[in-house]
Design an enzyme around this catalytic site. Sequence first.
Site, PDB file in Angstrom:
ATOM      1  N   GLY A  18       0.773  -1.239   0.000  1.00 34.59           N
ATOM      2  CA  GLY A  18       0.000   0.000   0.000  1.00 34.59           C
ATOM      3  C   GLY A  18       0.800   1.282   0.000  1.00 34.59           C
ATOM      4  O   GLY A  18       0.310   2.318   0.454  1.00 34.59           O
ATOM      5  N   LEU A  96      -4.132  -6.999  -7.663  1.00 36.40           N
ATOM      6  CA  LEU A  96      -3.666  -8.038  -8.589  1.00 36.40           C
ATOM      7  C   LEU A  96      -4.764  -8.731  -9.388  1.00 36.40           C
ATOM      8  O   LEU A  96      -4.476  -9.457 -10.331  1.00 36.40           O
ATOM      9  CB  LEU A  96      -2.845  -9.086  -7.824  1.00 36.40           C
ATOM     10  CG  LEU A  96      -1.562  -8.537  -7.185  1.00 36.40           C
ATOM     11  CD1 LEU A  96      -0.815  -9.647  -6.461  1.00 36.40           C
ATOM     12  CD2 LEU A  96      -0.663  -7.883  -8.225  1.00 36.40           C
ATOM     13  N   LYS A  97      -6.020  -8.489  -9.021  1.00 37.96           N
ATOM     14  CA  LYS A  97      -7.101  -9.166  -9.739  1.00 37.96           C
ATOM     15  C   LYS A  97      -7.668  -8.263 -10.843  1.00 37.96           C
ATOM     16  O   LYS A  97      -7.588  -7.042 -10.753  1.00 37.96           O
ATOM     17  CB  LYS A  97      -8.238  -9.507  -8.763  1.00 37.96           C
ATOM     18  CG  LYS A  97      -7.833 -10.458  -7.655  1.00 37.96           C
ATOM     19  CD  LYS A  97      -7.791 -11.894  -8.159  1.00 37.96           C
ATOM     20  CE  LYS A  97      -7.544 -12.892  -7.060  1.00 37.96           C
ATOM     21  NZ  LYS A  97      -6.330 -12.714  -6.268  1.00 37.96           N
ATOM     22  N   ILE A  99     -10.596  -6.357 -12.642  1.00 35.19           N
ATOM     23  CA  ILE A  99     -11.853  -5.772 -12.165  1.00 35.19           C
ATOM     24  C   ILE A  99     -12.979  -6.371 -13.011  1.00 35.19           C
ATOM     25  O   ILE A  99     -12.913  -6.352 -14.244  1.00 35.19           O
ATOM     26  CB  ILE A  99     -11.821  -4.231 -12.309  1.00 35.19           C
ATOM     27  CG1 ILE A  99     -10.679  -3.649 -11.462  1.00 35.19           C
ATOM     28  CG2 ILE A  99     -13.151  -3.600 -11.910  1.00 35.19           C
ATOM     29  CD1 ILE A  99     -10.807  -3.892  -9.971  1.00 35.19           C
ATOM     30  N   ASN A 113      -5.351   3.012 -12.899  1.00 36.02           N
ATOM     31  CA  ASN A 113      -4.364   2.066 -12.365  1.00 36.02           C
ATOM     32  C   ASN A 113      -2.979   2.683 -12.517  1.00 36.02           C
ATOM     33  O   ASN A 113      -2.759   3.522 -13.385  1.00 36.02           O
ATOM     34  CB  ASN A 113      -4.423   0.742 -13.142  1.00 36.02           C
ATOM     35  CG  ASN A 113      -3.447  -0.292 -12.603  1.00 36.02           C
ATOM     36  OD1 ASN A 113      -3.285  -0.441 -11.383  1.00 36.02           O
ATOM     37  ND2 ASN A 113      -2.767  -1.004 -13.494  1.00 36.02           N
ATOM     38  N   HIS A 115       0.972   1.474 -13.149  1.00 40.77           N
ATOM     39  CA  HIS A 115       1.782   0.318 -13.549  1.00 40.77           C
ATOM     40  C   HIS A 115       3.253   0.722 -13.522  1.00 40.77           C
ATOM     41  O   HIS A 115       3.605   1.796 -14.027  1.00 40.77           O
ATOM     42  CB  HIS A 115       1.376  -0.154 -14.947  1.00 40.77           C
ATOM     43  CG  HIS A 115       2.102  -1.397 -15.359  1.00 40.77           C
ATOM     44  ND1 HIS A 115       1.770  -2.642 -14.862  1.00 40.77           N
ATOM     45  CD2 HIS A 115       3.158  -1.590 -16.186  1.00 40.77           C
ATOM     46  CE1 HIS A 115       2.593  -3.543 -15.377  1.00 40.77           C
ATOM     47  NE2 HIS A 115       3.450  -2.937 -16.182  1.00 40.77           N
ATOM     48  N   ASP A 156      -3.871  -3.938 -18.033  1.00 42.14           N
ATOM     49  CA  ASP A 156      -2.905  -2.922 -18.481  1.00 42.14           C
ATOM     50  C   ASP A 156      -3.087  -2.424 -19.919  1.00 42.14           C
ATOM     51  O   ASP A 156      -2.115  -2.006 -20.553  1.00 42.14           O
ATOM     52  CB  ASP A 156      -1.458  -3.461 -18.331  1.00 42.14           C
ATOM     53  CG  ASP A 156      -1.145  -3.860 -16.906  1.00 42.14           C
ATOM     54  OD1 ASP A 156      -1.671  -3.233 -15.974  1.00 42.14           O
ATOM     55  OD2 ASP A 156      -0.364  -4.820 -16.725  1.00 42.14           O
ATOM     56  N   GLU A 185       6.078   6.845  -9.258  1.00 42.96           N
ATOM     57  CA  GLU A 185       4.687   6.399  -9.088  1.00 42.96           C
ATOM     58  C   GLU A 185       3.965   7.246  -8.036  1.00 42.96           C
ATOM     59  O   GLU A 185       2.841   7.688  -8.239  1.00 42.96           O
ATOM     60  CB  GLU A 185       4.638   4.941  -8.618  1.00 42.96           C
ATOM     61  CG  GLU A 185       5.101   3.933  -9.630  1.00 42.96           C
ATOM     62  CD  GLU A 185       4.928   2.513  -9.105  1.00 42.96           C
ATOM     63  OE1 GLU A 185       3.906   2.205  -8.475  1.00 42.96           O
ATOM     64  OE2 GLU A 185       5.845   1.701  -9.323  1.00 42.96           O
TER      65      GLU A 185
END
Length: 218
Positions: A18, A96-97, A99, A113, A115, A156, A185
Amino acid sequence: MRTDKNNINIAIFASGRGSNFQAILDNIHHGRLAAQVVCVISDNENAGALEIARSNNIPTCFIHRKQFGEKQEYEHQLLCILQEHNTELICLAGYLKLIPTLVVREFKHRILNIHPALLPSFGGKGMYGHYVHEAVINYGCKISGATVHLVDEEYDTGVPIIQQCVPVLENDTPDSLAARVLQVEHRIYSEAIQLYAEKRIKIEDRKVRILNTSSGMI
Ligand code: GRF
């Protein structure tokens, strides 16, 4: 309704430690981001992101596809949680899943997101965490970076909103490169969210234009 009508309500989805979520909270705290985190959703009970949320009195939810028989039940439950908290924007921060389709459609152009590479390179299923940085180094790339993008139904592949490069140095390890990318990031994710909150993101096919002033649309 928004808790503070000038701030955008964001829901964070996170599976891991996080640090991007923490950076968003820090930027809100320092007045660089006009947002409030209304809930943190995770598929991992032990996610550090859930701990961060609890210590900031932010509602949390652990939800996993395996808790539900039918896919539709899972999708509806996710949507209910998001609606219950008046979510306006979803920010994936190390989630990681995929949506689910129903949520992607309901939140069209309202899911971001981050990346840790320059998409479309080094993205897609299985390209997360150290796998990304390892692949960048093994390929012999001279630059890497981070991408904030809109989320669609694949991994992605949504349109980029902000991308920023970092150099890949000769002696880099996946960890040293990850640390350099992470600094970027933490900055550009909040910048993109702020642009979204100011309605300065305009999408034309696969191109995102950043407007100087608010257009009232995305
Ligand atoms: C980040 O590198 C992010 O780009 C990727 O997953 C990682 C999450 O890190 N999507 P953290 O949990 O935010 O520290």
